[in-house]
Design an enzyme around this catalytic site. Structure first.
Site, short mmCIF file in Angstrom:
data_model
loop_
_atom_site.label_atom_id
_atom_site.label_comp_id
_atom_site.label_asym_id
_atom_site.label_seq_id
_atom_site.Cartn_x
_atom_site.Cartn_y
_atom_site.Cartn_z
N GLU A 127 0.82 -1.21 0.00
CA GLU A 127 0.00 0.00 0.00
C GLU A 127 0.86 1.26 0.00
O GLU A 127 1.91 1.33 0.65
CB GLU A 127 -0.90 -0.02 1.25
CG GLU A 127 -1.90 1.11 1.33
CD GLU A 127 -2.79 0.97 2.56
OE1 GLU A 127 -3.27 2.01 3.05
OE2 GLU A 127 -2.99 -0.17 3.04
N GLU A 131 -2.83 10.82 2.90
CA GLU A 131 -3.97 11.00 3.78
C GLU A 131 -3.94 12.39 4.41
O GLU A 131 -2.92 12.81 4.96
CB GLU A 131 -4.00 9.91 4.86
CG GLU A 131 -4.35 8.54 4.28
CD GLU A 131 -4.30 7.41 5.28
OE1 GLU A 131 -5.28 6.67 5.37
OE2 GLU A 131 -3.26 7.27 5.95
N ARG A 212 -7.43 3.58 -5.30
CA ARG A 212 -8.60 3.71 -4.45
C ARG A 212 -8.62 5.13 -3.88
O ARG A 212 -7.66 5.55 -3.23
CB ARG A 212 -8.59 2.67 -3.33
CG ARG A 212 -8.34 1.26 -3.85
CD ARG A 212 -8.36 0.21 -2.75
NE ARG A 212 -7.96 -1.10 -3.27
CZ ARG A 212 -8.19 -2.24 -2.65
NH1 ARG A 212 -8.81 -2.25 -1.48
NH2 ARG A 212 -7.81 -3.39 -3.18
N TRP A 216 -13.45 9.15 4.40
CA TRP A 216 -14.02 8.31 5.45
C TRP A 216 -13.83 8.97 6.80
O TRP A 216 -12.97 9.84 6.98
CB TRP A 216 -13.42 6.91 5.44
CG TRP A 216 -11.92 6.84 5.57
CD1 TRP A 216 -11.00 7.17 4.62
CD2 TRP A 216 -11.18 6.42 6.72
NE1 TRP A 216 -9.73 6.97 5.10
CE2 TRP A 216 -9.80 6.49 6.38
CE3 TRP A 216 -11.53 5.95 7.97
CZ2 TRP A 216 -8.78 6.16 7.27
CZ3 TRP A 216 -10.53 5.60 8.86
CH2 TRP A 216 -9.16 5.71 8.50
N THR A 227 -7.27 4.73 16.21
CA THR A 227 -7.66 5.31 14.92
C THR A 227 -8.30 6.67 15.12
O THR A 227 -8.00 7.62 14.38
CB THR A 227 -8.64 4.37 14.19
OG1 THR A 227 -8.01 3.10 13.97
CG2 THR A 227 -9.05 4.95 12.85
#
Length: 371
Positions: A127, A131, A212, A216, A227
Site C-alpha cells: 500500500e 492521507e 482507491r 471516510w 484510529t
C-alpha cells in the site's frame, strides 16, 4: 489444523473484524490474498497512460463505485461527501499498475476526524498512501505498508504545508518503481523511499496495485481508540456535511501487458508475471471517440456523397409530391362537402319559401269534420 493454517485464519479474521468494525476503511481491504492461496483472480493491467476529468460526467467503465455516491460539478469536480455515520464514498479502479505514476488534483474535506485518502493498494496488501485530516490545516501525511504489516507505525511522515489543503485544489503525485517510491506535492518532491530502507525491502510495495480514492470518518466513535486519536478526534456528523473534491486524475502504468499474475506466494517484484497482450482498460480508454455527423460526411467517397445526395433529393421530391397530393385530395374533399352543404341549404330554403307562401294565403286548411 496446522499452525500455518491457523495463522492464516487468525490473520484473515483480524482483517475482517477491522473492516467490519468500521465501514469507513473500505479503501484498504482485499477479497483474495495471493499470499494465502493460488486461486485468486489475475490482475487486469492498465498498460497505458490516461487522464480523467471529473467535471461533468460519471467515472466511466474503468472504475467501480465501491461505497457511497458521487456528485459531479463543472468547476468543483467529483464530490465525495460524508453526511451521516457510515458514509465512506469510494471509487476503485478496475485495473492495476505494476510500477507507475498517480497524480490527483484534490481539495481535502473539512471536519474533525474526516480523512481524505489517495491510495495505491495490491491484493496482498502492499500500500502507498496520501492521507489528509479534516482538522489538520498545516500538515499532509504520506505512508506505505508492505504485505499489510502493521507491527510498527513509523512509516508515516507528516509534511508541513504552506497552504490549507481544505481550501483549494492541489496536486498530489506518487511515482513508484522497483527501486524507490517518491511523493510530490504541487510538483515538488517531499519524500523518497528506497527499496532497502523499507525493512530491507520486506515492507517495500512491489506487487500490482489498483487505485482507491475516497473520504471516510476515521473519527467515528465505533473505530478503535488509536484510529480516532490518529484522525484528530471524534467526528461530529451534525456539523457536516464534509466534502472531499477531485477535479482530475492522471494514471500511468510503467508495465505493458494484458494482465498481471502472481507466479508464487512470495509477493516479490520478480515473482509477478506479465501476460502479453492488449489490456481491456487500454482498449477502452484509447478507443477513438464517436465521429460527428460532419466527420462521417467528410469520410464518404465522392460517389457515396452523390448517392446520398441523390437519395435525399428523391426523398424530398417524393415528400413534396405526397404533400401536394394530400392538399389536392383535401381540396377535392372540401369542394364535395361544400357542394353537399349548398344543396342542403337550397332544399331548406325552398321548403321555408313554400311554407311562407302558404301562410300568406291563409295558412293550411283545417278540416271541420269531427273525428
Amino acid at each position: 489444523m496446522s499452525p500455518t493454517s491457523m495463522n492464516t485464519l487468525l490473520t484473515t479474521l483480524s482483517l475482517l473484524s477491522t473492516f467490519l468494525a468500521s465501514p469507513a476503511v473500505a479503501q484498504t481491504w482485499t477479497s483474495c490474498n495471493p499470499l494465502n492461496t493460488t486461486d485468486c483472480p489475475t490482475n487486469p493491467a492498465l498498460s497505458t497512460e490516461h487522464t480523467y476529468h471529473f467535471t461533468n460526467s460519471s467515472i466511466g467503465t474503468t472504475w467501480n463505485q465501491t461505497a457511497g455516491s458521487l456528485k459531479y460539478t463543472q468547476n468543483g469536480g467529483a464530490h465525495f461527501t460524508i453526511s451521516t455515520r457510515g458514509d465512506a464514498p469510494t471509487i476503485q479502479s478496475e485495473y492495476y499498475l505494476f510500477g507507475g505514476e498517480l497524480e490527483v488534483w484534490m481539495r481535502a474535506a473539512t471536519g474533525t476526524g474526516v480523512v481524505s485518502s489517495i491510495v495505491l493498494q495490491s491484493e496482498d496488501l502492499d500500500e502507498v498512501d496520501w492521507e489528509i485530516l479534516g482538522g489538520n490545516t498545516t500538515h499532509i501525511q504520506s505512508n506505505y505498508f508492505g504485505k499489510g504489516n502493521t507491527t510498527s507505525y513509523d512509516r508515516a511522515i507528516w509534511h508541513p504545508s504552506s497552504f490549507q489543503p481544505q481550501d483549494d485544489f492541489h496536486n498530489y503525485t506518487t511515482r513508484w518503481t522497483k527501486d524507490e517510491l517518491e511523493w510530490y506535492i504541487d510538483g515538488a518532491s517531499v519524500r523518497v523511499l528506497k527499496y532497502a530502507e523499507a525493512n530491507g525491502g520486506k515492507n517495500f510495495p512491489q506487487t500490482p496495485m489498483n487505485v482507491r480514492i475516497g473520504a471516510w470518518a476515521g473519527g467515528d466513535e465505533d473505530n478503535p481508540k488509536d484510529t480516532v486519536e490518529w484522525a484528530g478526534g471524534e467526528t461530529d456528523y451534525s456539523d457536516g456535511p464534509y466534502t472531499m473534491s477531485v477535479r482530475s486524475l492522471r494514471v500511468k502504468d510503467y508495465s505493458e501487458g494484458k494482465e498481471y499474475v502472481y507466479g508464487d506466494m512470495t509477493g516479490s517484484w520478480d515473482s509477478i508475471e506479465i501476460v502479453p497482450g492488449n489490456s481491456t482498460a487500454s482498449k477502452t480508454l484509447n478507443a477513438p471517440p464517436p465521429l460527428t455527423a460532419s466527420q462521417r460526411w467528410n469520410k464518404l467517397s465522392p460517389g457515396a456523397k452523390i448517392g446520398v445526395g441523390s437519395s435525399v433529393g428523391i426523398t424530398c421530391i417524393a415528400l413534396i409530391a405526397l404533400a401536394g397530393f394530400y392538399c389536392v385530395r383535401q381540396r377535392k374533399a372540401g369542394r364535395r362537402e361544400r357542394a353537399a352543404a349548398d344543396l342542403a341549404f337550397e332544399s331548406e330554403r325552398k321548403e321555408l319559401s313554400a311554407y311562407q307562401m302558404q301562410m300568406s294565403k291563409g295558412g293550411f286548411a283545417v278540416s271541420s269534420k269531427p273525428f
